[in-house]
Scaffold this motif. Structure first.
Motif, PDB file in Angstrom:
ATOM      1  N   MET A  91      51.447  92.840  36.782  1.00  0.00           N
ATOM      2  CA  MET A  91      50.039  92.639  37.128  1.00  0.00           C
ATOM      3  C   MET A  91      49.140  93.542  36.283  1.00  0.00           C
ATOM      4  O   MET A  91      48.066  93.116  35.825  1.00  0.00           O
ATOM      5  CB  MET A  91      49.828  92.911  38.622  1.00  0.00           C
ATOM      6  N   LYS A  92      49.593  94.767  36.036  1.00  0.00           N
ATOM      7  CA  LYS A  92      48.816  95.673  35.182  1.00  0.00           C
ATOM      8  C   LYS A  92      48.728  95.126  33.759  1.00  0.00           C
ATOM      9  O   LYS A  92      47.667  95.142  33.130  1.00  0.00           O
ATOM     10  CB  LYS A  92      49.471  97.057  35.152  1.00  0.00           C
ATOM     11  N   ARG A  93      49.870  94.646  33.247  1.00  0.00           N
ATOM     12  CA  ARG A  93      49.877  94.131  31.878  1.00  0.00           C
ATOM     13  C   ARG A  93      49.048  92.860  31.769  1.00  0.00           C
ATOM     14  O   ARG A  93      48.378  92.632  30.754  1.00  0.00           O
ATOM     15  CB  ARG A  93      51.311  93.884  31.410  1.00  0.00           C
ATOM     16  N   MET A  94      49.069  92.024  32.806  1.00  0.00           N
ATOM     17  CA  MET A  94      48.240  90.815  32.777  1.00  0.00           C
ATOM     18  C   MET A  94      46.774  91.185  32.627  1.00  0.00           C
ATOM     19  O   MET A  94      46.037  90.558  31.839  1.00  0.00           O
ATOM     20  CB  MET A  94      48.461  89.974  34.036  1.00  0.00           C
ATOM     21  N   ASN A  95      46.340  92.211  33.325  1.00  0.00           N
ATOM     22  CA  ASN A  95      44.937  92.619  33.210  1.00  0.00           C
ATOM     23  C   ASN A  95      44.632  93.249  31.856  1.00  0.00           C
ATOM     24  O   ASN A  95      43.515  93.103  31.343  1.00  0.00           O
ATOM     25  CB  ASN A  95      44.547  93.554  34.357  1.00  0.00           C
ATOM     26  N   ARG A  96      45.613  93.927  31.256  1.00  0.00           N
ATOM     27  CA  ARG A  96      45.397  94.421  29.892  1.00  0.00           C
ATOM     28  C   ARG A  96      45.202  93.241  28.934  1.00  0.00           C
ATOM     29  O   ARG A  96      44.328  93.267  28.065  1.00  0.00           O
ATOM     30  CB  ARG A  96      46.573  95.287  29.434  1.00  0.00           C
ATOM     31  N   SER A  97      46.021  92.211  29.111  1.00  0.00           N
ATOM     32  CA  SER A  97      45.870  91.001  28.297  1.00  0.00           C
ATOM     33  C   SER A  97      44.543  90.313  28.585  1.00  0.00           C
ATOM     34  O   SER A  97      43.860  89.834  27.668  1.00  0.00           O
ATOM     35  CB  SER A  97      47.026  90.033  28.569  1.00  0.00           C
ATOM     36  N   ARG A  99      41.749  91.651  29.514  1.00  0.00           N
ATOM     37  CA  ARG A  99      40.656  92.377  28.870  1.00  0.00           C
ATOM     38  C   ARG A  99      40.575  92.041  27.382  1.00  0.00           C
ATOM     39  O   ARG A  99      39.477  91.879  26.834  1.00  0.00           O
ATOM     40  CB  ARG A  99      40.832  93.886  29.082  1.00  0.00           C
ATOM     41  N   ARG A 100      41.740  91.936  26.735  1.00  0.00           N
ATOM     42  CA  ARG A 100      41.749  91.648  25.298  1.00  0.00           C
ATOM     43  C   ARG A 100      41.224  90.242  24.994  1.00  0.00           C
ATOM     44  O   ARG A 100      40.615  89.994  23.956  1.00  0.00           O
ATOM     45  CB  ARG A 100      43.179  91.795  24.754  1.00  0.00           C
ATOM     46  N   LEU A 101      41.471  89.295  25.915  1.00  0.00           N
ATOM     47  CA  LEU A 101      41.059  87.894  25.705  1.00  0.00           C
ATOM     48  C   LEU A 101      39.732  87.563  26.387  1.00  0.00           C
ATOM     49  O   LEU A 101      39.366  86.390  26.480  1.00  0.00           O
ATOM     50  CB  LEU A 101      42.154  86.959  26.223  1.00  0.00           C
ATOM     51  N   CYS A 102      39.017  88.594  26.861  1.00  0.00           N
ATOM     52  CA  CYS A 102      37.709  88.399  27.527  1.00  0.00           C
ATOM     53  C   CYS A 102      37.816  87.522  28.761  1.00  0.00           C
ATOM     54  O   CYS A 102      36.944  86.675  29.030  1.00  0.00           O
ATOM     55  CB  CYS A 102      36.682  87.832  26.555  1.00  0.00           C
ATOM     56  N   ILE A 103      38.914  87.688  29.504  1.00  0.00           N
ATOM     57  CA  ILE A 103      39.141  86.951  30.750  1.00  0.00           C
ATOM     58  C   ILE A 103      38.899  87.902  31.917  1.00  0.00           C
ATOM     59  O   ILE A 103      39.333  89.060  31.866  1.00  0.00           O
ATOM     60  CB  ILE A 103      40.580  86.386  30.798  1.00  0.00           C
ATOM     61  N   PRO A 104      38.224  87.459  32.984  1.00  0.00           N
ATOM     62  CA  PRO A 104      37.992  88.333  34.136  1.00  0.00           C
ATOM     63  C   PRO A 104      39.301  88.845  34.725  1.00  0.00           C
ATOM     64  O   PRO A 104      40.278  88.105  34.822  1.00  0.00           O
ATOM     65  CB  PRO A 104      37.262  87.425  35.138  1.00  0.00           C
ATOM     66  N   GLU A 105      39.309  90.108  35.086  1.00  0.00           N
ATOM     67  CA  GLU A 105      40.529  90.703  35.628  1.00  0.00           C
ATOM     68  C   GLU A 105      40.856  90.134  37.009  1.00  0.00           C
ATOM     69  O   GLU A 105      39.978  89.729  37.768  1.00  0.00           O
ATOM     70  CB  GLU A 105      40.392  92.219  35.709  1.00  0.00           C
ATOM     71  N   ILE A 106      42.154  90.129  37.295  1.00  0.00           N
ATOM     72  CA  ILE A 106      42.664  89.698  38.596  1.00  0.00           C
ATOM     73  C   ILE A 106      42.768  90.911  39.514  1.00  0.00           C
ATOM     74  O   ILE A 106      43.109  92.010  39.060  1.00  0.00           O
ATOM     75  CB  ILE A 106      44.077  89.079  38.430  1.00  0.00           C
ATOM     76  N   ASP A 107      42.490  90.733  40.789  1.00  0.00           N
ATOM     77  CA  ASP A 107      42.809  91.776  41.768  1.00  0.00           C
ATOM     78  C   ASP A 107      44.334  91.889  41.809  1.00  0.00           C
ATOM     79  O   ASP A 107      45.017  90.957  42.237  1.00  0.00           O
ATOM     80  CB  ASP A 107      42.249  91.387  43.139  1.00  0.00           C
ATOM     81  N   GLY A 192      48.574  91.122  19.206  1.00  0.00           N
ATOM     82  CA  GLY A 192      50.017  91.323  19.341  1.00  0.00           C
ATOM     83  C   GLY A 192      50.433  92.063  20.593  1.00  0.00           C
ATOM     84  O   GLY A 192      51.526  91.849  21.112  1.00  0.00           O
ATOM     85  N   ASN A 193      49.566  92.937  21.110  1.00  0.00           N
ATOM     86  CA  ASN A 193      49.931  93.677  22.322  1.00  0.00           C
ATOM     87  C   ASN A 193      49.435  93.000  23.594  1.00  0.00           C
ATOM     88  O   ASN A 193      49.519  93.568  24.676  1.00  0.00           O
ATOM     89  CB  ASN A 193      49.410  95.123  22.245  1.00  0.00           C
ATOM     90  N   ALA A 194      48.894  91.787  23.459  1.00  0.00           N
ATOM     91  CA  ALA A 194      48.531  90.971  24.618  1.00  0.00           C
ATOM     92  C   ALA A 194      49.547  89.834  24.743  1.00  0.00           C
ATOM     93  O   ALA A 194      50.089  89.366  23.748  1.00  0.00           O
ATOM     94  CB  ALA A 194      47.123  90.395  24.449  1.00  0.00           C
ATOM     95  N   LYS A 195      49.786  89.411  25.972  1.00  0.00           N
ATOM     96  CA  LYS A 195      50.731  88.307  26.178  1.00  0.00           C
ATOM     97  C   LYS A 195      49.921  87.022  26.242  1.00  0.00           C
ATOM     98  O   LYS A 195      49.544  86.545  27.321  1.00  0.00           O
ATOM     99  CB  LYS A 195      51.544  88.542  27.456  1.00  0.00           C
TER     100      LYS A 195
END
Length: 355
Positions: A91-97, A99-107, A192-195
């Motif tokens: 879940m932490k990594r999804m939010n890092r991704s 942020r990189r793709l300008c997508i709103p973060e998930i709770d 590269g560091n985003a999924k």
């Protein structure tokens, strides 16, 4: 935290046989879906019957690839407990991704709760044969119909489940890897560091050519100098050289693998020297020539540990550990899968029980 509504399927699917269960071909009866709009934020969290997703042809995901995903697994123990392996890290990594793709973060708490609820509903899909598991695929994608290069204002967050066997047909047996000399996966400053899906689409050509030559995957080198090792296909990579374990340091173009992180922590727990640094293919070639390259293996959610039996670099074929699984690779694999399936003690509190 918002309530997760549940609509149960009235038409249950036939479950596949666990013998020779393929990877990623079968899907369970239900899926989780949640919507996002700029005005409402994330809303309408729900578990519904597994079904097609309907999108406008102009949806941004189709044209500009604004999407991220994750991958993790659920395991069932001999006592019929369902265990997840470090899902909070996903879940932490999804939010890092995000942020990189300008997508709103998930709770992250809601995402984890949704994941657990979906698994509890479809828990009878979790295979129990050795080497099998329930693969979990959370993903977010842009849904706004707009042919303009800008972040979407609407999204969907979806989780689907798939009962799976081994990712590679070789299983825990060593795979043959081709070192990529022409194509590039990612560069520092890129994604590269985003999924995200585009990273994997760009890898397909090299993968296709490697498979035609009899190789399971490609080993990517850095995009600038084409010299330093980055990762193997869908895995991070480790080398045991003269008693010391070395893995490429995170540099902005390498995915921060959760299995990678776990292996590093496990090696330190065992007091085995492990170093994260820039490492060139030339160094690996030299270590092999001097008889110091003892083992090599990839790490990732799908395969867990995949020993490397051969590297082909510029037509130099480097056979590693006689093409057999090394002792350390096997020990790591047995320990991680043992913790994941509840067979071995978990001194790190990595597993989470799904109630």
């Amino acid at each position: 935290m918002q309530e997760i509504k549940v609509q149960l399927s009235q038409h249950k699917k036939d479950k596949p046989a666990q013998e020779q269960l393929p990877f990623g071909r079968f899907f369970t009866d239900h899926m989780f879906v949640m919507d996002y709009s700029k005005d409402k934020g994330w809303f309408d969290a729900r578990v519904i019957p597994y079904q097609p997703i309907v999108l406008d042809p102009a949806a941004i995901i189709f044209h500009y690839g604004q999407t991220v995903f994750e991958g993790l697994k659920a395991y069932i123990t001999k006592d019929q407990d369902v265990l997840l392996f470090r899902p909070e890290e996903n879940m932490k990594r999804m939010n890092r991704s995000n942020r990189r793709l300008c997508i709103p973060e998930i709770d992250e708490d809601l995402g984890l709760e949704a994941l657990k609820k979906l698994i509890s509903i479809d828990r009878d899909w979790i295979p129990n044969k050795e080497g099998t598991s329930l693969y979990i695929r959370p993903f977010v994608f842009a849904t706004e119909p707009y042919l303009g290069v800008a972040p979407s204002t609407t999204y969907q967050f979806v989780i689907i489940l798939s009962p799976v066997g081994a990712y590679y047909k070789e299983g825990i047996n060593p795979v043959k890897i081709a070192v990529e000399s022409e194509y590039v996966r990612a560069v520092k400053g890129g994604t590269g560091n985003a999924k995200t899906a585009g990273n994997y689409a760009s890898s397909l050509k090299a993968q296709e050519e490697a498979e035609a030559e009899g190789y399971s995957q490609v080993l990517w080198l850095d995009g600038k100098e084409h010299k330093y090792i980055e990762e193997v296909g869908s895995m991070n990579v480790f080398f045991k050289i003269n008693g010391e374990v070395v893995t490429p340091e995170l540099n902005g173009s390498i995915l921060e693998g959760i299995t990678r992180k776990s292996v590093i922590e496990l090696l330190k727990h065992w007091n085995i020297p492990v170093i994260e640094k820039k490492i060139s293919m030339e160094e690996i070639y030299q270590a092999h020539g001097e008889g110091k390259l003892e083992e090599a293996f990839g790490t990732g959610t799908a395969a867990v540990i995949s020993p490397i039996g051969e590297l082909n670099w510029e037509n130099h074929k480097l056979t590693i550990h006689n093409g057999e699984t090394g002792e350390l690779s096997k020990k790591i694999y047995d320990t991680l899968t043992g913790i994941q399936t509840g067979i071995k003690e978990d001194p790190f509190n990595w597993v989470l029980k799904v109630e």
